[in-house]
Design an enzyme around this catalytic site. Structure first.
Site, PDB file in Angstrom:
ATOM      1  CG  HIS A 148      -2.065  -0.938   1.125  1.00  0.00           C
ATOM      2  ND1 HIS A 148      -1.948  -2.273   1.460  1.00  0.00           N
ATOM      3  CD2 HIS A 148      -3.352  -0.769   0.715  1.00  0.00           C
ATOM      4  CE1 HIS A 148      -3.108  -2.877   1.265  1.00  0.00           C
ATOM      5  NE2 HIS A 148      -3.977  -1.985   0.811  1.00  0.00           N
ATOM      6  CE  LYS A 152      -3.732  -0.534   4.768  1.00  0.00           C
ATOM      7  NZ  LYS A 152      -4.968   0.127   5.262  1.00  0.00           N
TER       8      LYS A 152
END
Length: 244
Positions: A148, A152
């Site tokens: 990600h 994140k």
């Protein structure tokens, strides 16, 4: 059943998902944004949608379904408001505590509740494939690798953990690896390794819109359901045991 658009409360409206939900909702006929909630509000009305701060949550107008993509500490007051008003809840907030998951289950005794780590239709299909593969390949190693964007916070991702739970239900013991880099929207690889062969099930999201599209579809369908706790696969693809 009324054909009126489903009135949505967008909770976490200033985030990436919240902004995508508001933009995409404006182009649909089956739902409309009744209000938006963010931690802080600089403009009271944006594109015809009234905005409220988190401290003003109880002052929002009537809504049928709340869609929540915020932070864990914002879920509790929203859940209480949904129960108080008899409104459904669709939540994609990850990093929830065990107590918050229990609170969702308790609230489902009074209102329809859906929590999912990922609202992509493709991930919903991947989840089913992982469960089937794990049941057929019980002696194989199972590894879940996710990537990600650099901002994140939780790792492994909620989606990776959910995929792992599906694998575990069928007898696998998944291991996890996480990567945080650049602006990666979301990539998940579930790998099953045997002696001399390997299977990889992969999903790559290239636009955050896929999650918003799935959440809006889920919200529209959830309004028609009775109180209970639902899964995304069941809600979007149907479950013979719980017709909707």
């Amino acid at each position: 059943m009324s054909d009126a658009p489903v009135r949505l409360l967008i909770h976490g409206a200033s985030g990436r998902m919240g902004r995508a939900l508001l933009r995409l909702c404006a182009g649909r006929e089956d739902c409309c944004a009744a209000a938006a909630v963010a931690r802080r509000v600089e403009q009271r009305v944006i594109d015809g949608v009234p905005h409220f701060s988190a401290a003003e949550l109880h002052g929002v107008p009537a809504f049928d379904v709340a869609i929540d993509f915020s932070l864990p500490d914002g879920l509790d007051p929203l859940l209480a408001l949904c129960v108080q008003r008899g409104a459904a809840l669709v939540s994609g907030t990850t990093g929830l505590s065990d107590a918050q998951q229990r609170a969702l289950t308790e609230a489902a005794g009074r209102v329809p509740v859906l929590w999912a780590a990922n609202y992509s239709l493709g991930v919903a299909v991947l989840d089913e494939l992982v469960e089937r593969a794990a049941g057929a390949l019980r002696d194989w190693d199972c590894d879940i690798v996710e990537a990600h964007h650099a901002h994140k916070q939780d790792a492994p991702s909620g989606t990776a953990l959910a995929l792992g739970e599906s694998a575990r239900r069928s007898g696998a013991e998944p291991r996890y690896a996480s990567l945080r880099a650049g602006d990666i929207v979301g990539e998940h690889t579930v790998q099953f390794c045997g002696i001399g062969e390997r299977i990889e099930l992969v999903h790559r999201a290239t636009s955050r819109d896929v999650f918003a599209i799935g959440a809006l579809a889920a919200a529209v369908r959830l309004r028609r359901r009775e109180a209970g706790r639902y899964g995304l696969r069941e809600l979007l693809f149907g479950d013979p045991a719980r017709p909707g």
